[in-house]
Design a protein around this motif. Structure first.
Motif, PDB file in Angstrom:
ATOM      1  N   ARG A   1      -8.357   0.732  -3.008  1.00  0.00           N
ATOM      2  CA  ARG A   1      -9.015  -0.582  -3.457  1.00  0.00           C
ATOM      3  C   ARG A   1     -10.186  -0.501  -4.423  1.00  0.00           C
ATOM      4  N   MET A   2     -10.945   0.308  -4.016  1.00  0.00           N
ATOM      5  CA  MET A   2     -12.307   0.543  -4.939  1.00  0.00           C
ATOM      6  C   MET A   2     -11.737   1.223  -6.379  1.00  0.00           C
ATOM      7  N   GLN A   3     -10.818   2.027  -6.588  1.00  0.00           N
ATOM      8  CA  GLN A   3     -10.268   2.362  -7.682  1.00  0.00           C
ATOM      9  C   GLN A   3      -9.632   1.295  -8.554  1.00  0.00           C
ATOM     10  N   VAL A   4      -8.935   0.380  -7.793  1.00  0.00           N
ATOM     11  CA  VAL A   4      -8.203  -0.945  -8.557  1.00  0.00           C
ATOM     12  C   VAL A   4      -9.388  -1.693  -9.128  1.00  0.00           C
ATOM     13  N   LEU A   5     -10.498  -1.652  -8.441  1.00  0.00           N
ATOM     14  CA  LEU A   5     -11.691  -2.598  -8.899  1.00  0.00           C
ATOM     15  C   LEU A   5     -12.104  -2.038 -10.318  1.00  0.00           C
ATOM     16  N   ARG A   6     -12.338  -0.625 -10.011  1.00  0.00           N
ATOM     17  CA  ARG A   6     -12.737   0.086 -11.248  1.00  0.00           C
ATOM     18  C   ARG A   6     -11.958  -0.151 -12.519  1.00  0.00           C
ATOM     19  N   ASP A   7     -10.353  -0.095 -12.133  1.00  0.00           N
ATOM     20  CA  ASP A   7      -9.493  -0.238 -13.294  1.00  0.00           C
ATOM     21  C   ASP A   7      -9.599  -1.733 -13.955  1.00  0.00           C
ATOM     22  N   VAL A   8      -9.892  -2.724 -13.125  1.00  0.00           N
ATOM     23  CA  VAL A   8      -9.961  -4.123 -13.512  1.00  0.00           C
ATOM     24  C   VAL A   8     -11.186  -4.155 -14.361  1.00  0.00           C
ATOM     25  N   ALA A   9     -12.298  -3.529 -13.938  1.00  0.00           N
ATOM     26  CA  ALA A   9     -13.576  -3.549 -14.715  1.00  0.00           C
ATOM     27  C   ALA A   9     -13.553  -3.034 -16.006  1.00  0.00           C
ATOM     28  N   ASP A  10     -12.562  -1.844 -16.225  1.00  0.00           N
ATOM     29  CA  ASP A  10     -12.338  -1.136 -17.172  1.00  0.00           C
ATOM     30  C   ASP A  10     -11.231  -2.033 -18.157  1.00  0.00           C
ATOM     31  N   GLY A  11     -10.655  -3.134 -17.719  1.00  0.00           N
ATOM     32  CA  GLY A  11      -9.717  -3.619 -18.483  1.00  0.00           C
ATOM     33  C   GLY A  11      -8.296  -3.010 -18.279  1.00  0.00           C
ATOM     34  N   LYS A  12      -8.089  -2.154 -17.500  1.00  0.00           N
ATOM     35  CA  LYS A  12      -6.835  -1.293 -16.869  1.00  0.00           C
ATOM     36  C   LYS A  12      -6.251  -2.125 -16.102  1.00  0.00           C
ATOM     37  N   TYR A  13      -5.619  -3.225 -16.551  1.00  0.00           N
ATOM     38  CA  TYR A  13      -4.565  -4.263 -15.368  1.00  0.00           C
ATOM     39  C   TYR A  13      -3.532  -3.582 -15.066  1.00  0.00           C
ATOM     40  N   VAL A  14      -2.704  -3.100 -16.016  1.00  0.00           N
ATOM     41  CA  VAL A  14      -1.529  -2.682 -15.601  1.00  0.00           C
ATOM     42  C   VAL A  14      -1.525  -1.524 -14.530  1.00  0.00           C
ATOM     43  N   GLU A  15      -2.464  -0.417 -14.797  1.00  0.00           N
ATOM     44  CA  GLU A  15      -2.901   0.536 -13.785  1.00  0.00           C
ATOM     45  C   GLU A  15      -3.059  -0.052 -12.480  1.00  0.00           C
ATOM     46  N   ALA A  16      -4.115  -1.365 -12.585  1.00  0.00           N
ATOM     47  CA  ALA A  16      -4.373  -1.921 -11.452  1.00  0.00           C
ATOM     48  C   ALA A  16      -3.257  -2.601 -10.766  1.00  0.00           C
ATOM     49  N   GLU A  17      -2.474  -3.104 -11.417  1.00  0.00           N
ATOM     50  CA  GLU A  17      -0.984  -3.767 -10.811  1.00  0.00           C
ATOM     51  C   GLU A  17      -0.207  -2.798 -10.082  1.00  0.00           C
ATOM     52  N   VAL A  18      -0.015  -1.697 -10.718  1.00  0.00           N
ATOM     53  CA  VAL A  18       0.898  -0.483 -10.159  1.00  0.00           C
ATOM     54  C   VAL A  18       0.255  -0.049  -9.002  1.00  0.00           C
ATOM     55  N   GLU A  19      -0.931   0.173  -8.814  1.00  0.00           N
ATOM     56  CA  GLU A  19      -1.680   0.661  -7.613  1.00  0.00           C
ATOM     57  C   GLU A  19      -1.513  -0.524  -6.665  1.00  0.00           C
ATOM     58  N   LEU A  20      -1.872  -1.597  -6.831  1.00  0.00           N
ATOM     59  CA  LEU A  20      -1.735  -2.694  -5.849  1.00  0.00           C
ATOM     60  C   LEU A  20      -0.286  -3.097  -5.295  1.00  0.00           C
ATOM     61  N   ARG A  21       0.701  -2.814  -6.192  1.00  0.00           N
ATOM     62  CA  ARG A  21       2.142  -2.986  -5.836  1.00  0.00           C
ATOM     63  C   ARG A  21       2.520  -1.731  -4.804  1.00  0.00           C
ATOM     64  N   ARG A  22       2.001  -0.834  -4.829  1.00  0.00           N
ATOM     65  CA  ARG A  22       2.116   0.338  -3.738  1.00  0.00           C
ATOM     66  C   ARG A  22       1.478   0.093  -2.451  1.00  0.00           C
ATOM     67  N   ILE A  23       0.101  -0.500  -2.690  1.00  0.00           N
ATOM     68  CA  ILE A  23      -0.314  -0.822  -1.152  1.00  0.00           C
ATOM     69  C   ILE A  23       0.423  -1.851  -0.474  1.00  0.00           C
ATOM     70  N   VAL A  24       1.126  -2.844  -1.405  1.00  0.00           N
ATOM     71  CA  VAL A  24       1.696  -3.932  -0.998  1.00  0.00           C
ATOM     72  C   VAL A  24       3.135  -3.305  -0.122  1.00  0.00           C
ATOM     73  N   ASP A  25       3.795  -2.371  -1.173  1.00  0.00           N
ATOM     74  CA  ASP A  25       4.934  -2.011  -0.508  1.00  0.00           C
ATOM     75  C   ASP A  25       4.818  -1.085   0.717  1.00  0.00           C
ATOM     76  N   GLU A  26       3.461  -0.536   1.069  1.00  0.00           N
ATOM     77  CA  GLU A  26       3.406   0.154   2.261  1.00  0.00           C
ATOM     78  C   GLU A  26       3.003  -0.607   3.304  1.00  0.00           C
ATOM     79  N   ASN A  27       2.515  -1.952   3.064  1.00  0.00           N
ATOM     80  CA  ASN A  27       2.187  -2.760   4.042  1.00  0.00           C
ATOM     81  C   ASN A  27       2.292  -4.212   3.501  1.00  0.00           C
ATOM     82  N   ALA A  28       3.209  -5.066   4.057  1.00  0.00           N
ATOM     83  CA  ALA A  28       3.609  -6.155   3.317  1.00  0.00           C
ATOM     84  C   ALA A  28       2.952  -7.132   3.752  1.00  0.00           C
TER      85      ALA A  28
END
Length: 503
Positions: free
Chosen positions: A391-418
Motif C-alpha cells: 500500500r505504501m508503494q502505491v502511495l509512492r507511485d502516486v506521489a511520483d506520478g506513476k498512476y499506471v503502476e499504482a493501478e496495476v498494484e491496487l488491482r492485484r490487491i483487490v483481486d486477492e481480497n474483493a
C-alpha cells in the motif's frame, strides 16, 4: 474546526475506597467489554479529495428511560469477544489518499492495540481494578443529552419533501440488537445509549466494567463528532478519578503522605490519551502537542522503571504505549506544520517497528520527501501479511506520478481480497488521476451495493462520489440528493453536511 467546549460544572469529587466483592444484582449486567482494537491504520498523503472539518454540538440534561435488563452477567465466550473485536477492526472508513481527521486519529489513539477478553490490566496494582470502588461513576447527572438532529437531518429537511424522507432513528434505541450489530451498522447513537444503560444500571462496585463502558461511549461520541458533549462528560469523569501525576505535579487541597503515582492503577490508560487528544478535536492542536508530550515522557519513565526490575510483561505494554503516543505526537506536529520535528521524533525510535515505519512513510509522502520515503519503504519487513508495504508503494507511485503502476498494484490487491474497501476506494482515485472518470464512478458506486453499511457511512466515499458527480454530469445536484437519501436509510450517523457538497 469545533468551537471551544462550554464551561460546565463538574460533579463533586467523591471518595474512592476498596470495595467488597461485587454483589449480585438483577440490574443490567452484560459481559465486560474487551479493549477496543483500533481501526485499520490509514496512511495520509496529498490528495485531490479532502474531507471537511466537523461541527460541534451540545445540549443539556439527559432524559433516558430505563430499559429492561438484557443478558444477565456471565463469563463471555471467546467467540463472542473475537466477534466484537473483528467487527470493530473491520471499520475501514478512510482511504489512503485522504488525510486522517482528528476524530479518526483519536479513535486510533484511545483504542488499545491488542483485543482481549477483559479490560487491559493496569500496571503496578496489587489487586484488580474492579477492587477499587470509585463513588459516583454511575450517576445520571454525568451524562449530557445528545442532540436529536444532525447535519444529515437538516439536509433532508431542505432537499426532500416529508413524504420522500427516509425514516431515521436518532433516539439510540438498541432494543433487540446486540452490541456487535450496533457497531457493524455504525449505529453510534445506539452504542452511546447502550453504554448509558450499562453504566447507570451497573452495581457501583464494578469499576472495571463501568470504566470500560465509559470508554466505549466516548469513542461513540468521537465518531458522532459530538465534541462538546464529549468534553463535558470527560471532565465530569476525570473529576471523580483518583489523582495521578502523568501530566505534571498534582496540587492537593489536603496534605497527603502517599506519593501520587504517575498512572493510577484504577484509571484506564486510554482515558489519559483521550484527555491529551481532546484539544485537537476542538481545533487546539498545539495544546494537544503539549499534553501528549507530557504523557509520552511519563510513559517513558514508567518503561525505564519496568526494565531494570525485569518485569517483561510490563515492559512490553509500556513499549507499545510509548510507540502509540509517538505516532500520535508526530501526526499532531505535522498538523501544526512542524514536519521536521515529527520526522526527528519518529526517526529516534529504536528499533523501528512496522507501525513507526508506516507513520514515517506517511510523513514522507505528505512532505514530498521521496528520498526519505524510499529509505523508509526499504526498511519495512519483507513479510507483509497486511499488505502495508504494498500500500505504501502505491502511495509512492502516486506521489511520483506513476498512476499506471499504482493501478496495476491496487488491482492485484483487490483481486486477492474483493472486500478490501480501502484498496477499491484508492483504485477509484487513481482512475480519476488517469482521467477515467466513468470507470472511477462505477467502481465507487459498486461499493454502495456490496458494502452498504461501510460505504454509506464513509465520509471519504460519499465525498469522492459527489466530486465525481460534479465532474461527470450536469445533474450533479439530483444525484447528490439521491445519495443523501440512500445514505440516510443506512444511518449516516456522524456524517457532516460537507461530505455531500450540498449548500
Amino acid at each position: 474546526m469545533q468551537s471551544d467546549a462550554p464551561t460546565l460544572s463538574a460533579a463533586e469529587p467523591q471518595p474512592y475506597t476498596v470495595a467488597s466483592s461485587p454483589h449480585q444484582s438483577t440490574s443490567l449486567q452484560s459481559p465486560p467489554l474487551p479493549p477496543l482494537p483500533p481501526p485499520d491504520g490509514v496512511p495520509t498523503g496529498a490528495s485531490a479529495f479532502a474531507t471537511p472539518s466537523a461541527p460541534a454540538d451540545t445540549r443539556h440534561q439527559p432524559s433516558h428511560d430505563t430499559l429492561p435488563p438484557p443478558v444477565p452477567a456471565s463469563p463471555p465466550s471467546v467467540n463472542r469477544q473475537q466477534s466484537l473485536a473483528e467487527t470493530l477492526k473491520d471499520l475501514q472508513e478512510q482511504a489512503a489518499f485522504v488525510q486522517r481527521s482528528s476524530a479518526a486519529r483519536t479513535v486510533v489513539a484511545i483504542s488499545p492495540i491488542v483485543a482481549s477478553t477483559a479490560v487491559e490490566p493496569e500496571l503496578g496494582a496489587e489487586g484488580s481494578v474492579s477492587e477499587l470502588y470509585i463513588a459516583g461513576l454511575t450517576a445520571r447527572e454525568l451524562f449530557v443529552r445528545l442532540p436529536e438532529s444532525d447535519d444529515v437531518s437538516l439536509l433532508l429537511e431542505k432537499y426532500l419533501r416529508p413524504e420522500h424522507r427516509p425514516a431515521r432513528d436518532l433516539s439510540g434505541d438498541w432494543r433487540d440488537k446486540t452490541l456487535d450489530e450496533l457497531i457493524s451498522t455504525h449505529n453510534w447513537r445506539g452504542v452511546a445509549r447502550y453504554c448509558y444503560d450499562a453504566i447507570t444500571q451497573s452495581p457501583p462496585e464494578q469499576t472495571t466494567y463501568i470504566l470500560s463502558h465509559w470508554l466505549l461511549r466516548f469513542e461513540a461520541l468521537v465518531r458522532l463528532r459530538l465534541i462538546q458533549p464529549l468534553a463535558a462528560e470527560l471532565a465530569s469523569i476525570t473529576s471523580l478519578l483518583p489523582p495521578s501525576s502523568c501530566f505534571g505535579p498534582v496540587e492537593l487541597s489536603e496534605p497527603s503522605e502517599a506519593d501520587i503515582p504517575l498512572f493510577h492503577p484504577a484509571v484506564p490508560f486510554e482515558l489519559h490519551v483521550l484527555v491529551a487528544s481532546l484539544p485537537s478535536l476542538q481545533g487546539q492542536q498545539a495544546r494537544s502537542v503539549e499534553l501528549v508530550s507530557m504523557l509520552l515522557r511519563s510513559c517513558k519513565d514508567a518503561l525505564w522503571t519496568a526494565k531494570p526490575e525485569g518485569r517483561e510483561e510490563d515492559e512490553r505494554i509500556w513499549t507499545g504505549r510509548v510507540e502509540r503516543l509517538g505516532v500520535l505526537l508526530a501526526e499532531l506536529l505535522a498538523d501544526i506544520k512542524a514536519s521536521p520535528s515529527a520526522f526527528s521524533l519518529l526517526s529516534s525510535a529504536t528499533p523501528h517497528s512496522p507501525a513507526v515505519l508506516s507513520a514515517l512513510c506517511r510523513l514522507n509522502i505528505s512532505s514530498g520527501d521521496i528520498t526519505s520515503l524510499d529509505r523508509s519503504l526499504s526498511s519495512l519487513p519483507a513479510e507483509d501479511p497486511e499488505k502495508a508495504r504494498r500500500r505504501m508503494q502505491v502511495l509512492r507511485d502516486v506521489a511520483d506520478g506513476k498512476y499506471v503502476e499504482a493501478e496495476v498494484e491496487l488491482r492485484r490487491i483487490v483481486d486477492e481480497n474483493a472486500d478490501d474497501v480501502e484498496a477499491r476506494t484508492n483504485l477509484a482515485v487513481v482512475l480519476l488521476y488517469l482521467a477515467r472518470v466513468e470507470e472511477a464512478t462505477t467502481l465507487l458506486t459498486s461499493l454502495l451495493s456490496t458494502h452498504p453499511h461501510i460505504a454509506y457511512n464513509s465520509p471519504t466515499i460519499l465525498f469522492n462520489l459527489c466530486t465525481l458527480y460534479e465532474i461527470s454530469t450536469e445533474h450533479a445536484t439530483a444525484k447528490k440528493v439521491g445519495l443523501l437519501r440512500d445514505a440516510a436509510r443506512y444511518g449516516a450517523q456522524g456524517i457532516e453536511r460537507g461530505c455531500f457538497k450540498l449548500k
